[in-house]
Scaffold this motif. Structure first.
Motif: not given
Length: 214
Positions: A4-10
């Motif tokens: 998810l972080e790789q997709e830009g989510f915090r």
């Protein structure tokens, strides 16, 4: 979390149900992914407590894969249910779909303004997507709000469960029982007697509709 972080989510991480509840109440979130079997407070109990104050999407990610487990989770306020083992690409796609739907809906508890639809004891603001019954706000989840919005904007029209699923979840219908559970939750919130609904009607063998009132 890594995907998810790789997709830009915090991502905020919680390691038990009480910690998840604390984060849900203190942070400005757009979605929660929660397990069922967690220490200190189980996931379903956490979902119930979160739903008392928050309407953002909740996705259950659990090893409990029976249909009864899924129906129970959706009945208690979850918007989606994905079983383990899961495909990370599917998880990310579902997360993006839920977040997109939630951010499009905006704050469903905002004050009303603009054009409204009034049917019987229900008043629905088309601009803010706020629903009131007998003048009192009705707190819908993001998914419930999307379904209700579709039905009330087309009051009187019958929507097959498959079409509701495709429009709301933006994917081909796989299990229309999911729609049935959310419809049941809607009735519990807006009907005086959910067992004899006046507004959200089922047309057996066809689908669901919002009944126009005289």
């Amino acid at each position: 979390a890594i995907n998810l972080e790789q997709e830009g989510f915090r991502v905020f991480k919680a390691y038990d149900g009480l910690e998840a509840l604390k984060i849900a109440m203190s942070q400005d979130l757009q979605l929660i992914i929660i397990d069922v079997m967690m220490p200190k407070l189980d996931g379903l109990s956490a979902v119930l407590k979160i739903r008392e104050r928050k309407n953002f999407p909740i996705m259950i990610l659990s090893a409990k894969s029976e249909d009864t487990d899924k129906v129970l989770g959706l009945s208690m306020g979850a918007d989606d249910y994905l079983t383990k083992p899961f495909n990370s690409m599917e998880l990310i796609a579902r997360v993006k779909s839920q977040v997109r739907r939630y951010t499009t809906l905006g704050d469903i508890h905002a004050k009303t303004g603009g054009k409204t639809i009034e049917i019987g004891r229900l008043c629905y603001d088309l601009e803010t997507r706020s629903l009131f019954a007998d003048g009192e706000p009705v707190h819908l989840t993001a998914t419930e709000s999307k379904i209700f919005d579709l039905l009330i904007r087309n009051a009187g029209r019958i929507f097959p469960a498959e079409e509701i699923y495709e429009r709301v979840w933006n994917e081909r219908a796989v299990n229309t029982d999911t729609v049935m559970v959310h419809i049941r939750n809607l009735r519990e919130k807006i009907e005086v007697n959910p067992r004899e609904p006046k507004y959200v009607k089922v047309v057996w063998g066809v689908g669901y509709k919002i009944e126009k009132q005289p």
